[in-house]
Design a protein around this motif. Structure first.
Motif, PDB file in Angstrom:
ATOM      1  N   ALA A   1       0.821  -1.216   0.000  1.00 52.50           N
ATOM      2  CA  ALA A   1       0.000   0.000   0.000  1.00 52.50           C
ATOM      3  C   ALA A   1       0.850   1.260   0.000  1.00 52.50           C
ATOM      4  CB  ALA A   1      -0.934   0.001   1.206  1.00 52.50           C
ATOM      5  N   LEU A   2       2.047   1.174   0.565  1.00 52.46           N
ATOM      6  CA  LEU A   2       2.906   2.354   0.654  1.00 52.46           C
ATOM      7  C   LEU A   2       3.749   2.576  -0.597  1.00 52.46           C
ATOM      8  CD1 LEU A   2       4.037   1.943   4.356  1.00 52.46           C
ATOM      9  CD2 LEU A   2       2.814   3.914   3.431  1.00 52.46           C
ATOM     10  N   ALA A   3       3.736   1.614  -1.504  1.00 51.77           N
ATOM     11  CA  ALA A   3       4.624   1.700  -2.667  1.00 51.77           C
ATOM     12  C   ALA A   3       4.343   2.935  -3.513  1.00 51.77           C
ATOM     13  CB  ALA A   3       4.493   0.434  -3.512  1.00 51.77           C
ATOM     14  N   GLU A   4       3.072   3.269  -3.694  1.00 54.21           N
ATOM     15  CA  GLU A   4       2.699   4.410  -4.527  1.00 54.21           C
ATOM     16  C   GLU A   4       2.257   5.613  -3.704  1.00 54.21           C
ATOM     17  OE1 GLU A   4       3.202   4.371  -7.734  1.00 54.21           O
ATOM     18  OE2 GLU A   4       3.890   2.292  -7.622  1.00 54.21           O
ATOM     19  N   ALA A   5       2.281   5.495  -2.398  1.00 49.46           N
ATOM     20  CA  ALA A   5       1.820   6.591  -1.541  1.00 49.46           C
ATOM     21  C   ALA A   5       2.892   7.677  -1.446  1.00 49.46           C
ATOM     22  CB  ALA A   5       1.488   6.060  -0.150  1.00 49.46           C
TER      23      ALA A   5
END
Length: 219
Positions: A52-56
């Protein structure tokens, strides 16, 4: 009556506030800041969903981000309200100031939370943000007709959550900023802290000069 943003800016640089008022500034919130603010409503997903944090738009590693959120979750007693607030983006009108709070946490006591798009200091919150938080707490207290003794600052780009007490020192700084806003009828003196000027959109009008790293090093 003053806006939360006005007292915050007065605490940062009264001269910057003067230019904003003179130009009737209606600055739009940058998209990057808007996206970071949205992260403040996605903490559970960011903690638990793989990738979830990869593109955040976060400024630290996923490991550090989750560690920061884990520390916040363990430290505060209103985590469920923080991640799923009863009220969000609420306009408050107090006795002296007005503005929007991003969350009202209905915990042991109602607590305003403001979401900031930038980087947190090593400890606590930045002084101008502290002034804005006090303004929000005072406005909420006025509307609810009860004491509000704390406020929360969120830095969702870093997964950092900081609680402050509305104590005597912070209240004094808030009142000083209010007096500054009320007193402005011309350009105040330039700030002596020129580190504030480099990113200021009014530096050319203000006439301050900022020195480059090479000049500071004698290059």
């Amino acid at each position: 009556m003053h806006a939360f943003r006005e007292v915050e800016t007065a605490a940062y640089c009264p001269r910057k506030l003067y230019y904003r008022q003179r130009d009737a500034d209606t600055e739009e919130t940058p998209e990057r800041v808007k996206r970071r603010r949205e992260l403040a409503f996605e903490y559970d997903r960011l903690r638990s969903v793989e990738g979830a944090l990869a593109e955040a738009p976060v400024a630290v590693t996923p490991t550090q981000y989750r560690a920061n959120l884990g520390c916040a979750r363990a430290r505060i007693d209103y985590w469920d309200e923080l991640v799923n607030p009863t009220d969000r983006d609420v306009f408050l009108r107090g006795r002296d100031c007005y503005g929007v709070v991003h969350k009202i946490l209905e915990a042991e006591m109602p607590t305003p939370s403001l979401v900031f798009g930038g980087e947190p200091p090593e400890q606590g919150v930045w002084e101008p943000q502290s002034v804005r938080l006090v303004a929000a707490a005072k406005a909420l207290s006025w509307e609810r007709e009860l004491s509000v003794d704390r406020a929360v600052a969120e830095y969702p780009g870093y997964g950092v959550v900081r609680q402050i007490d509305i104590d005597t020192r912070r209240t004094a700084a808030y009142r000083s900023a209010r007096r500054t806003v009320s007193a402005i009828d011309g350009p105040p003196a330039k700030t002596s802290n020129r580190s504030k000027c480099g990113a200021c959109e009014y530096r050319d009008q203000c006439g301050v000069s900022t020195r480059s790293l090479s000049s500071l090093l004698g290059g």
